[in-house]
Design a protein around this motif. Structure first.
Motif, PDB file in Angstrom:
ATOM      1  N   LEU A  70      16.414  34.973  32.712  1.00 41.57           N
ATOM      2  CA  LEU A  70      15.350  35.957  33.185  1.00 41.57           C
ATOM      3  C   LEU A  70      15.560  36.707  34.234  1.00 41.57           C
ATOM      4  N   VAL A  71      15.843  35.894  35.276  1.00 44.25           N
ATOM      5  CA  VAL A  71      16.193  36.522  36.553  1.00 44.25           C
ATOM      6  C   VAL A  71      17.488  37.145  36.801  1.00 44.25           C
ATOM      7  N   ARG A  72      18.417  36.677  35.923  1.00 46.82           N
ATOM      8  CA  ARG A  72      19.674  37.506  36.074  1.00 46.82           C
ATOM      9  C   ARG A  72      19.554  38.559  35.165  1.00 46.82           C
ATOM     10  N   ASP A 111      24.670  29.383  41.190  1.00 51.56           N
ATOM     11  CA  ASP A 111      23.267  28.959  41.866  1.00 51.56           C
ATOM     12  C   ASP A 111      22.232  29.580  41.660  1.00 51.56           C
ATOM     13  N   THR A 112      20.918  28.862  41.406  1.00 51.10           N
ATOM     14  CA  THR A 112      19.822  29.803  40.963  1.00 51.10           C
ATOM     15  C   THR A 112      19.185  30.450  42.318  1.00 51.10           C
ATOM     16  N   ASP A 113      19.368  29.911  43.320  1.00 55.36           N
ATOM     17  CA  ASP A 113      19.049  30.714  44.705  1.00 55.36           C
ATOM     18  C   ASP A 113      19.741  31.994  44.907  1.00 55.36           C
ATOM     19  N   GLU A 114      20.859  31.840  44.542  1.00 61.40           N
ATOM     20  CA  GLU A 114      21.953  33.169  44.532  1.00 61.40           C
ATOM     21  C   GLU A 114      21.169  34.033  43.407  1.00 61.40           C
ATOM     22  N   ALA A 115      21.113  33.813  42.396  1.00 61.40           N
ATOM     23  CA  ALA A 115      20.530  34.413  41.260  1.00 61.40           C
ATOM     24  C   ALA A 115      19.467  35.151  41.865  1.00 61.40           C
ATOM     25  N   PHE A 116      18.399  34.619  42.364  1.00 63.01           N
ATOM     26  CA  PHE A 116      17.117  35.290  42.899  1.00 63.01           C
ATOM     27  C   PHE A 116      17.295  36.021  43.992  1.00 63.01           C
ATOM     28  N   ALA A 117      18.403  35.683  45.043  1.00 63.23           N
ATOM     29  CA  ALA A 117      18.531  36.713  46.073  1.00 63.23           C
ATOM     30  C   ALA A 117      19.192  37.946  45.614  1.00 63.23           C
ATOM     31  N   VAL A 118      20.338  38.051  44.339  1.00 61.88           N
ATOM     32  CA  VAL A 118      20.677  39.140  43.860  1.00 61.88           C
ATOM     33  C   VAL A 118      19.478  39.960  43.175  1.00 61.88           C
ATOM     34  N   TRP A 119      18.772  39.201  42.674  1.00 61.08           N
ATOM     35  CA  TRP A 119      17.508  39.938  41.951  1.00 61.08           C
ATOM     36  C   TRP A 119      16.589  40.751  43.054  1.00 61.08           C
ATOM     37  N   ARG A 120      16.333  40.032  43.961  1.00 63.18           N
ATOM     38  CA  ARG A 120      15.541  40.636  45.037  1.00 63.18           C
ATOM     39  C   ARG A 120      16.235  41.577  45.883  1.00 63.18           C
ATOM     40  N   ALA A 121      17.591  41.539  46.023  1.00 67.19           N
ATOM     41  CA  ALA A 121      18.345  42.820  46.673  1.00 67.19           C
ATOM     42  C   ALA A 121      18.188  43.994  45.410  1.00 67.19           C
ATOM     43  N   GLU A 122      18.389  43.825  44.311  1.00 69.11           N
ATOM     44  CA  GLU A 122      18.298  44.832  43.342  1.00 69.11           C
ATOM     45  C   GLU A 122      16.816  45.500  43.393  1.00 69.11           C
ATOM     46  N   CYS A 123      15.814  44.762  43.478  1.00 73.80           N
ATOM     47  CA  CYS A 123      14.529  45.217  43.604  1.00 73.80           C
ATOM     48  C   CYS A 123      14.389  45.938  44.916  1.00 73.80           C
ATOM     49  N   GLU A 124      14.866  45.444  45.840  1.00 75.33           N
ATOM     50  CA  GLU A 124      14.773  46.381  47.236  1.00 75.33           C
ATOM     51  C   GLU A 124      15.446  47.756  46.999  1.00 75.33           C
ATOM     52  N   HIS A 125      16.693  47.819  46.302  1.00 72.89           N
ATOM     53  CA  HIS A 125      17.335  48.836  46.126  1.00 72.89           C
ATOM     54  C   HIS A 125      16.438  49.691  45.140  1.00 72.89           C
ATOM     55  N   SER A 126      15.963  49.359  44.244  1.00 72.16           N
ATOM     56  CA  SER A 126      14.981  50.040  43.464  1.00 72.16           C
ATOM     57  C   SER A 126      13.834  50.425  44.010  1.00 72.16           C
ATOM     58  N   ARG A 127      13.275  49.986  44.881  1.00 69.70           N
ATOM     59  CA  ARG A 127      12.149  50.435  45.745  1.00 69.70           C
ATOM     60  C   ARG A 127      12.641  51.669  46.632  1.00 69.70           C
ATOM     61  N   ARG A 128      13.932  51.530  47.386  1.00 67.65           N
ATOM     62  CA  ARG A 128      14.381  52.562  47.905  1.00 67.65           C
ATOM     63  C   ARG A 128      14.648  53.821  47.377  1.00 67.65           C
ATOM     64  N   VAL A 129      15.347  53.626  45.966  1.00 64.63           N
ATOM     65  CA  VAL A 129      15.523  54.684  45.140  1.00 64.63           C
ATOM     66  C   VAL A 129      14.359  55.502  44.724  1.00 64.63           C
ATOM     67  N   THR A 130      13.353  54.801  44.603  1.00 67.06           N
ATOM     68  CA  THR A 130      11.731  55.346  44.253  1.00 67.06           C
ATOM     69  C   THR A 130      11.362  56.157  45.519  1.00 67.06           C
ATOM     70  N   ALA A 131      11.362  55.347  46.487  1.00 67.70           N
ATOM     71  CA  ALA A 131      10.633  56.194  47.599  1.00 67.70           C
ATOM     72  C   ALA A 131      11.455  57.309  47.957  1.00 67.70           C
ATOM     73  N   ALA A 132      12.807  57.517  48.009  1.00 58.46           N
ATOM     74  CA  ALA A 132      13.677  58.537  48.251  1.00 58.46           C
ATOM     75  C   ALA A 132      13.488  59.680  47.272  1.00 58.46           C
ATOM     76  N   ALA A 133      13.098  59.388  46.226  1.00 58.16           N
ATOM     77  CA  ALA A 133      12.960  60.645  45.303  1.00 58.16           C
ATOM     78  C   ALA A 133      11.544  61.422  45.588  1.00 58.16           C
TER      79      ALA A 133
END
Length: 182
Positions: A70-72, A111-133
C-alpha cells in the motif's frame, strides 16, 4: 440545540495519535488539503510500530495486499496525480509498468523504511504542487483521455483513494496484531 443527545461512545483512537484535526471551518483549499493530510497521517499511524516483516505480510489471503504494498502504491498515486498529470512533470512511474502493472503489491523487494521515505517525499511534492497553484480551478491533463482535470477534483479523488486504502490498512493491521482504532 435540536434536542438530539450527543453519543457517549466514540470509535477508539490509536495509541500515540497526534494527528491534527482538519479545520471545522476554512477555505476550500485549506479544508481539502487538511483532510488529505489527515488521511495521509492516518495511513502512517496504521503502519506505525510494525516490523518490516509485518509490513510486508499479506495478511488477508487471497489478496496480495500488504501495508508495504500500500505504501508503494500510494507513493505512485501521489506522483501520478500531482506531479505527472497535474504539474506535467516528465517522471518515471513508481512501481508500475504496462508489462507489470501490479509491481506495487507483487514485488515487495526493497527496504520498508525506504518505501516510506519515498512515499513521504512524494507527499511533500504533492503539497508543494498544491500550494503553488493559484486556484483549485487550475487544470492538468488526464494522460488516459487528454482531457483537463482540476486540482480540486484531484484533491477530492486523492481523499477517496486514501479513505479506501485506510480501510484496507484497518483490516490488515487488525489481522497482524489486533490493533484497531480510527
Amino acid at each position: 440545540m435540536d434536542g438530539t443527545p450527543a453519543p457517549r461512545h466514540y470509535a477508539p483512537r490509536w495509541d500515540g495519535d497526534d494527528r491534527p484535526a482538519p479545520p471545522s471551518v476554512g477555505s476550500e483549499r485549506e479544508t481539502l488539503s487538511a483532510v488529505l493530510d489527515w488521511h495521509r497521517d492516518t495511513f502512517e499511524l496504521k503502519c506505525a510500530g510494525l516490523s518490516s516483516d509485518q509490513l510486508s505480510e499479506r495478511a488477508v489471503p487471497p489478496s496480495t495486499m500488504s501495508l508495504h504494498g500500500l505504501v508503494r502504491h500510494l507513493a505512485g498515486v501521489e506522483r501520478w496525480w500531482f506531479r505527472i498529470q497535474f504539474a506535467g512533470e516528465d517522471l518515471p512511474l513508481l512501481h508500475y509498468s504496462d508489462d507489470d502493472p501490479d509491481q506495487d503489491f507483487d514485488s515487495l523487494d526493497g527496504d520498508t523504511d525506504e518505501a516510506f521515505a519515498v512515499w513521504r517525499a512524494e507527499c511533500e511534492h504533492s503539497r508543494r504542487v498544491t500550494a503553488a497553484a493559484l486556484s483549485l480551478d487550475e487544470t492538468g491533463t488526464r494522460k488516459r483521455t487528454g482531457e483537463p482535470i482540476s486540482l480540486r477534483r484531484i484533491l477530492v479523488d486523492m481523499i477517496a483513494e486514501y479513505a479506501r486504502h485506510n480501510g484496507h490498512a484497518d483490516l490488515l493491521r487488525e489481522r497482524l496484531d489486533g490493533a484497531t482504532g480510527m
